[in-house]
Enzyme design. Structure first.
Site, mmCIF file in Angstrom:
data_model
loop_
_atom_site.group_PDB
_atom_site.id
_atom_site.type_symbol
_atom_site.label_atom_id
_atom_site.label_comp_id
_atom_site.label_asym_id
_atom_site.label_seq_id
_atom_site.Cartn_x
_atom_site.Cartn_y
_atom_site.Cartn_z
ATOM 1 C CG ASP A 127 18.252 -14.431 -9.634
ATOM 2 O OD1 ASP A 127 18.917 -13.448 -10.011
ATOM 3 O OD2 ASP A 127 18.088 -14.711 -8.440
ATOM 4 N NE ARG A 211 40.060 -9.532 -30.547
ATOM 5 C CZ ARG A 211 39.836 -9.734 -29.259
ATOM 6 N NH1 ARG A 211 40.779 -10.243 -28.495
ATOM 7 N NH2 ARG A 211 38.672 -9.434 -28.707
ATOM 8 C CG HIS A 253 18.046 -2.213 -5.861
ATOM 9 N ND1 HIS A 253 19.247 -2.427 -5.253
ATOM 10 C CD2 HIS A 253 17.183 -3.097 -5.329
ATOM 11 C CE1 HIS A 253 19.113 -3.406 -4.364
ATOM 12 N NE2 HIS A 253 17.867 -3.825 -4.399
HETATM 13 P P1 ATP Z 1 13.659 -13.200 -6.055
HETATM 14 O O1 ATP Z 1 14.015 -14.128 -7.152
HETATM 15 O O2 ATP Z 1 13.160 -11.893 -6.499
HETATM 16 O O3 ATP Z 1 14.731 -13.111 -4.974
HETATM 17 P P2 ATP Z 1 12.250 -15.029 -4.346
HETATM 18 O O4 ATP Z 1 10.836 -15.447 -4.321
HETATM 19 O O5 ATP Z 1 13.251 -16.112 -4.645
HETATM 20 O O6 ATP Z 1 12.354 -13.817 -5.350
HETATM 21 P P3 ATP Z 1 13.062 -14.929 -1.550
HETATM 22 O O7 ATP Z 1 13.494 -13.775 -0.714
HETATM 23 O O8 ATP Z 1 13.976 -16.092 -1.683
HETATM 24 O O9 ATP Z 1 12.620 -14.312 -2.954
HETATM 25 O O10 ATP Z 1 11.686 -15.494 -0.942
HETATM 26 C C1 ATP Z 1 10.599 -14.633 -0.698
HETATM 27 C C2 ATP Z 1 9.867 -15.085 0.528
HETATM 28 O O11 ATP Z 1 9.339 -16.411 0.324
HETATM 29 C C3 ATP Z 1 10.681 -15.190 1.800
HETATM 30 O O12 ATP Z 1 10.879 -13.956 2.444
HETATM 31 C C4 ATP Z 1 9.846 -16.134 2.641
HETATM 32 O O13 ATP Z 1 8.743 -15.440 3.188
HETATM 33 C C5 ATP Z 1 9.297 -17.101 1.581
HETATM 34 N N1 ATP Z 1 10.143 -18.314 1.505
HETATM 35 C C6 ATP Z 1 11.348 -18.461 0.931
HETATM 36 N N2 ATP Z 1 11.830 -19.704 1.063
HETATM 37 C C7 ATP Z 1 10.889 -20.383 1.764
HETATM 38 C C8 ATP Z 1 10.776 -21.731 2.252
HETATM 39 N N3 ATP Z 1 11.725 -22.637 2.028
HETATM 40 N N4 ATP Z 1 9.661 -22.057 2.941
HETATM 41 C C9 ATP Z 1 8.683 -21.154 3.172
HETATM 42 N N5 ATP Z 1 8.730 -19.888 2.744
HETATM 43 C C10 ATP Z 1 9.808 -19.489 2.060
#
Ligand code: ATP
Length: 323
Positions: A127, A211, A253
């Site tokens: 992202d 166009r 994906h």
């Molecule tokens: P991507 O950008 O690929 O989606 P991401 O790191 O943002 O990656 P998420 O699924 O949002 O992916 O988060 C990955 C993992 O991080 C979650 O499954 C959870 O284990 C942990 N996590 C996310 N948010 C929190 C939070 N607020 N507190 C603690 N752990 C978290």
């Protein structure tokens, strides 16, 4: 320090392996033992650790995905889950953790850090919305995959005078759609950040033909209110009035896999080495990112939970250049 651990979390990314390799070999160079944690925070809570040698991370720099595996682990958001994770780290004498992942993963890293455990984050998300890094591991490779698809579709669109909708990843953030749309020369770009009107999208595609263009391409982010499915439905319902064929390609994906390009390999390597250097210098509670060409650390309490906004001025630029 004697022992550190590294994990990959969130969506897998071409380049994560290069970062793992850099953390392992950089750590070994410091005289540390380095553990890999399998399946992200799930493995941290489940105690799924493996000691990694320099040879264990050989031949992976060019591989997509992550050799450690990744997972979404909602239990890590609970106090109980995190306590279990800390107990597992302690049991193995691990003194610091490197978390390679996106926004959610870095929020997890921040919570651990607030509980007193030394953590350094490495910015990795498709992202590109992480505050503290101008770009992140995986963005460049994903963008090139999307561009290859758009370029190919453009050839077919030109031969058959068809309009194409190409949907790219981006649930909440339209970075990939915006950049792929600009670099692919799309006629329309639809983003989650900006309200769109299906009639306007269709009209803009029609106007491209008027166009004298031989093709009309719309690049749409999956998280836009009017994503590819919505726009397709609208086009089908109004087919007679619209008067041209609209085809949809959802890349999905496909954009996640593949070999990392040179940019992602180098970025991941530099970020991984940077993470080890910070830990060796006694610094933690930070996210490693690319800022003005340098690998720099931003405190997790500044970066975690904070989204980097999209430069919407570029959307206007794309509109002008789609003449
Ligand atoms: P991507 O950008 O690929 O989606 P991401 O790191 O943002 O990656 P998420 O699924 O949002 O992916 O988060 C990955 C993992 O991080 C979650 O499954 C959870 O284990 C942990 N996590 C996310 N948010 C929190 C939070 N607020 N507190 C603690 N752990 C978290």
């Amino acid at each position: 320090m004697k022992r550190i651990a590294v994990l990959t979390s969130g969506g897998d990314a071409p380049g994560m392996n290069a970062a793992i390799r850099a953390v392992v070999r950089g750590g070994l160079e410091q005289g540390w033992e380095v553990f890999g944690v399998r399946q992200g925070y799930a493995g941290l809570m489940g105690g799924d650790f493996v000691s990694l040698s320099a040879r264990d991370v050989g031949g992976i720099i060019q591989q997509g995905g992550t050799v450690l595996g990744s997972a979404r682990a909602p239990e890590f958001k609970t106090e109980e889950g995190r306590k279990q994770a800390l107990a597992n780290l302690e049991a193995r004498g691990v003194e610091a953790l490197v978390v390679i992942g996106g926004g959610g993963s870095q929020s997890g890293a921040y919570v651990l850090s607030r509980m007193g455990f030394p953590v350094v984050g490495v910015a990795s998300t498709i992202d590109n919305d992480l505050y503290g890094s101008e770009t992140t591991i995986r963005v460049d490779t994903a963008l090139n995959i999307a561009l290859e698809a758009i370029d190919r579709l453009k050839v077919t669109a030109s031969s058959h005078h068809r309009a194409f909708l190409v949907e790219v990843m981006g649930r909440d953030c339209g970075y990939l759609a915006l950049m792929a749309g600009i670099a692919g020369g799309a006629e329309v770009i639809v983003l989650p950040e900006v309200e769109s009107d299906p009639e306007e999208v269709i009209e803009t595609l029609k106007a491209a033909y008027r166009r004298g263009k031989a093709h009309a391409i719309a690049v749409v982010a999956e998280g836009a209110t009017n994503n590819a499915n919505e726009l397709m439905l609208y086009a089908q319902e109004n087919q007679k009035r619209i008067g041209f064929d609209l085809r949809v390609t959802i890349l999905g994906h496909v954009q996640r896999g593949g070999m990392p390009g040179a940019f992602d390999r180098l970025l991941a390597t530099r970020l991984g080495v940077g993470a080890v250097e910070r830990l060796a210098g006694g610094e933690h509670g930070v996210l490693m990112g690319l800022i003005r060409g340098e690998i720099l650390a931003t405190p997790l309490d500044e970066a975690a939970g904070r989204k980097k906004p999209l430069d919407l001025g570029l959307l206007e630029m794309a509109r002008v250049l789609a003449k």
